[in-house]
Design an enzyme around this catalytic site. Structure first.
Site, PDB file in Angstrom:
ATOM      1  CB  CYS A  80      -0.987  -0.061   1.155  1.00 15.40           C
ATOM      2  SG  CYS A  80      -2.432   0.943   0.877  1.00 15.40           S
ATOM      3  CB  ILE A 132      -6.902   0.157   4.108  1.00 16.74           C
ATOM      4  CG1 ILE A 132      -7.365  -1.183   4.688  1.00 16.74           C
ATOM      5  CG2 ILE A 132      -7.223   1.309   5.067  1.00 16.74           C
ATOM      6  CD1 ILE A 132      -6.531  -1.661   5.870  1.00 16.74           C
ATOM      7  CG  HIS A 168      -3.097  -3.412   3.841  1.00 18.90           C
ATOM      8  ND1 HIS A 168      -2.063  -2.758   4.473  1.00 18.90           N
ATOM      9  CD2 HIS A 168      -3.777  -2.463   3.170  1.00 18.90           C
ATOM     10  CE1 HIS A 168      -2.120  -1.471   4.195  1.00 18.90           C
ATOM     11  NE2 HIS A 168      -3.159  -1.265   3.404  1.00 18.90           N
ATOM     12  CD  GLU A 170      -0.340  -5.469   6.129  1.00 15.29           C
ATOM     13  OE1 GLU A 170      -0.301  -6.084   5.050  1.00 15.29           O
ATOM     14  OE2 GLU A 170      -0.554  -4.239   6.197  1.00 15.29           O
TER      15      GLU A 170
HETATM   16  N1  GLN Z   1      -3.640   6.272   1.345  1.00 15.81           N
HETATM   17  C1  GLN Z   1      -2.337   6.031   1.857  1.00 15.81           C
HETATM   18  C2  GLN Z   1      -1.303   6.858   1.108  1.00 15.81           C
HETATM   19  O1  GLN Z   1      -1.626   7.427   0.117  1.00 15.81           O
HETATM   20  C3  GLN Z   1      -1.977   4.568   1.798  1.00 15.81           C
HETATM   21  C4  GLN Z   1      -2.927   3.772   2.641  1.00 15.81           C
HETATM   22  C5  GLN Z   1      -2.360   2.529   3.234  1.00 15.81           C
HETATM   23  O2  GLN Z   1      -1.152   2.294   3.241  1.00 15.81           O
HETATM   24  N2  GLN Z   1      -3.234   1.731   3.772  1.00 15.81           N
HETATM   25  O3  GLN Z   1      -0.196   6.920   1.505  1.00 15.81           O
END
Ligand code: GLN
Length: 189
Positions: A80, A132, A168, A170
């Protein structure tokens, strides 16, 4: 084998727990300093907030050593926000490490309340995927293998020693993506 988890922000303990569950003989080191980085054979850059993580990595003087280790072949896995930091192109923003030939668009899967779980292929497995405020991978270079797709867009990619997932693993109880990363380290890619 020693696996590092960059421990400046984000889902550090979740990653550490799943790596430990792959094999009790694997050591997990939370990486906050240059000396700790030097002890690891592979590094996970967890999710969090990429804008904050950039600052924290800079302040810990870890930018240059992480980049140098990955360029020298150390396996790295960004989840992410970690994917955002690895990409060599971020829509509307300056890239950070630029170690993965991919373009990402931050928050393209919606806001926190739009978080969702889905399932799909990852390499030769079928896994749950937790999104997320995830970035969308809008373009990948020729040398990048797509390991997972969602609605036609890559959500897990690999370029040699660089692994990146928009979701994710994890946040699940399934350690198979962690096992995949440990195999990358074991085989030294
Ligand atoms: N939205 C976050 C970003 O732009 C990333 C979200 C996450 O790592 N769950 O850095």
């Amino acid at each position: 084998m020693t696996v590092g988890v960059l421990a400046l922000q984000g889902s550090v303990s979740e990653h550490a727990k799943l790596i430990r569950s792959v094999n009790k003989k694997i050591d997990v080191v939370e990486v906050r300093t240059i000396d700790e980085l030097a002890t690891v054979d592979g590094l996970i850059i967890p999710g969090g907030e990429s804008t904050t993580l950039r600052i924290l990595v800079d302040n810990a003087n870890l930018y240059t050593p992480i980049k140098a280790r990955v360029e020298a072949g150390m396996p790295v896995w960004g989840t992410c926000a970690g994917l955002i930091l690895l990409a060599n192109n971020i829509e509307g923003e300056r890239p950070y490490f630029g170690l993965l030939d991919a373009t990402v668009k931050r928050n393209a899967y919606g806001r926190q309340i739009d978080s969702f779980v889905t399932e799909g292929d990852f390499a030769d497995m079928y896994i749950n995927m937790v999104f997320i405020r995830a970035p969308k991978i809008t373009k990948v270079g020729e040398d990048v293998d797509v390991l997972s797709e969602l609605d036609g867009a890559p959500v897990a990619v690999r370029q040699g020693n660089v692994l990146a997932t928009a979701f994710h693993p994890e946040m699940t109880k399934d350690n198979r993506v962690h096992r995949y990363f440990c195999n990358m380290i074991e085989n030294k890619v």
